[in-house]
Design a protein around this motif. Structure first.
Motif, PDB file in Angstrom:
ATOM      1  N   ALA A 197      34.337  25.280  67.008  1.00  0.00           N
ATOM      2  CA  ALA A 197      35.249  24.647  67.897  1.00  0.00           C
ATOM      3  C   ALA A 197      34.944  23.595  69.224  1.00  0.00           C
ATOM      4  CB  ALA A 197      36.369  25.574  67.964  1.00  0.00           C
ATOM      5  N   GLY A 198      34.938  22.634  69.560  1.00  0.00           N
ATOM      6  CA  GLY A 198      34.373  22.468  70.678  1.00  0.00           C
ATOM      7  C   GLY A 198      35.215  21.323  71.701  1.00  0.00           C
ATOM      8  N   ALA A 199      35.439  20.671  72.318  1.00  0.00           N
ATOM      9  CA  ALA A 199      36.314  20.462  73.192  1.00  0.00           C
ATOM     10  C   ALA A 199      37.671  19.101  72.690  1.00  0.00           C
ATOM     11  CB  ALA A 199      35.846  19.354  74.474  1.00  0.00           C
ATOM     12  N   ASP A 200      37.412  18.442  71.376  1.00  0.00           N
ATOM     13  CA  ASP A 200      38.578  17.901  70.995  1.00  0.00           C
ATOM     14  C   ASP A 200      39.288  18.351  70.590  1.00  0.00           C
ATOM     15  OD1 ASP A 200      36.140  18.919  69.391  1.00  0.00           O
ATOM     16  OD2 ASP A 200      37.071  18.282  67.343  1.00  0.00           O
ATOM     17  N   VAL A 201      38.990  19.682  70.487  1.00  0.00           N
ATOM     18  CA  VAL A 201      40.551  20.611  70.133  1.00  0.00           C
ATOM     19  C   VAL A 201      40.697  21.543  71.364  1.00  0.00           C
ATOM     20  CG1 VAL A 201      40.421  20.400  66.817  1.00  0.00           C
ATOM     21  CG2 VAL A 201      38.654  22.363  69.776  1.00  0.00           C
ATOM     22  N   GLY A 202      39.945  21.742  72.951  1.00  0.00           N
ATOM     23  CA  GLY A 202      40.752  22.002  73.394  1.00  0.00           C
ATOM     24  C   GLY A 202      40.329  23.659  74.066  1.00  0.00           C
ATOM     25  N   SER A 204      37.075  25.270  75.780  1.00  0.00           N
ATOM     26  CA  SER A 204      35.596  24.258  76.379  1.00  0.00           C
ATOM     27  C   SER A 204      34.648  26.476  76.692  1.00  0.00           C
ATOM     28  CB  SER A 204      35.858  23.999  78.143  1.00  0.00           C
ATOM     29  OG  SER A 204      36.744  24.514  78.026  1.00  0.00           O
ATOM     30  N   ARG A 250      51.634  21.464  69.275  1.00  0.00           N
ATOM     31  CA  ARG A 250      50.668  20.546  69.933  1.00  0.00           C
ATOM     32  C   ARG A 250      48.686  21.128  69.422  1.00  0.00           C
ATOM     33  NH1 ARG A 250      45.773  18.137  71.649  1.00  0.00           N
ATOM     34  NH2 ARG A 250      44.219  20.387  72.787  1.00  0.00           N
ATOM     35  N   ILE A 254      46.905  19.524  65.923  1.00  0.00           N
ATOM     36  CA  ILE A 254      45.469  19.209  65.728  1.00  0.00           C
ATOM     37  C   ILE A 254      44.512  20.989  65.055  1.00  0.00           C
ATOM     38  CG2 ILE A 254      44.552  18.599  68.364  1.00  0.00           C
ATOM     39  CD1 ILE A 254      44.503  21.511  68.908  1.00  0.00           C
ATOM     40  N   ALA A 257      41.410  20.619  61.784  1.00  0.00           N
ATOM     41  CA  ALA A 257      39.794  20.187  62.981  1.00  0.00           C
ATOM     42  C   ALA A 257      39.853  21.920  63.918  1.00  0.00           C
ATOM     43  CB  ALA A 257      40.174  19.159  63.719  1.00  0.00           C
ATOM     44  N   GLY A 261      36.451  24.227  62.896  1.00  0.00           N
ATOM     45  CA  GLY A 261      35.643  24.873  63.657  1.00  0.00           C
ATOM     46  C   GLY A 261      35.664  26.357  63.782  1.00  0.00           C
TER      47      GLY A 261
END
Length: 268
Positions: A197-202, A204, A250, A254, A257, A261
């Motif tokens: 999972a990346g920044a597109d789903v929060g 980091s 929220r 998402i 996705a 991830g």
């Protein structure tokens, strides 16, 4: 707490947050015992720490088992002569839909992330009380504060660990032993390697060294909690408390996705 000379046991200390914290503590003069399940990783961690001048020992033991916990506590007595700080850091995670996760994977998370810290704290308390000014550091997770979808069991055990620490802190108040609970957010460790999972789903990741520095500061201040993730994480925690349906919405937006991830995320 003055860390210099303190005897510290770190479970899961052969990599990630545990190893980074061991390095930070060693720089403050702590004497260390690090544990892990894999002897090769434990040996490598001990060698790396000793190369910096650390006073450190290692033991390969599975703290999810009664025998592993007994080995760990025996090593604390043998190598350190007692304990001033117990850091419950060993962790296990398996993400995905609950019905797709195997029963043995669920039980592993419960045993490693919740049962082991409780039983190790119980075993360590006589030593911690004997010294006066002892401390238990429980590494929970930010997921204990905002439960993410597809992490139902992991969220449950990390929240359980947080509540255990809160209750035990109050139980030990006045007895000379303090309890600190740490809530890391996403951290760049081997445990997170299979999470795509990346920044597109929060998602980091911060460095393990940054988390270790915050833990060190919390120990020195005898803080109640260390919460990582910065203002964005705190805003999510506040929203989850005040308007949990907004957080539901929220994650719904998402969900597909996010599931894609995190579904490969496994470190058991």
């Amino acid at each position: 707490m003055n860390i210099d000379g303190k005897r510290v046991l770190i479970t899961g200390g052969s990599s990630g947050i545990g190893l980074a914290t061991a390095h930070a503590l060693a720089l403050r003069g702590a004497r260390l015992l690090v544990t892990g399940r894999r002897s090769g990783l434990v040996d490598a961690a001990v060698d790396a720490l000793r190369a910096t001048g650390a006073d450190v020992y290692g033991v390969a033991a599975d703290v999810a088992t009664e025998d592993g916990r007994a080995m760990t506590m025996a090593a604390a007595t043998r190598y350190l002569g007692g304990l001033d700080i117990l850091m419950n850091n060993a962790g296990a995670v398996r993400a995905g839909r609950l019905e797709e996760i195997q029963e043995d994977e669920i039980r592993t998370m419960i045993e490693v992330d919740l049962v082991a810290p409780i039983m190790l704290a119980r075993a360590a308390l006589p030593m911690l009380k004997a010294e006066g000014g002892g401390m238990i550091v429980n590494v929970s997770s930010s997921i204990a504060l905002v439960a993410l979808p597809f992490y139902a069991t992991y969220a449950a055990v990390k929240a359980g660990l947080a509540s255990f620490g809160e209750s035990l802190r109050r139980e030990l108040n006045g007895d000379g032993v303090h309890v600190l609970t740490v809530y890391p957010s996403g951290t760049d460790t081997p445990m997170m390697a299979t999470n795509t999972a990346g920044a597109d789903v929060g998602f980091s990741l911060e460095s393990a060294a940054a988390v270790a520095a915050a833990i060190l500061d919390g120990i020195e201040r005898e803080a109640i909690a260390v919460v990582r993730g910065g203002p964005d994480r705190q805003a999510m925690i506040d929203l989850n408390r005040d308007d949990p349906r907004a957080v539901d919405a929220r994650f719904l937006s998402i969900k597909a996705a996010f599931e894609q991830g995190v579904r490969p995320h496994k470190a058991l």
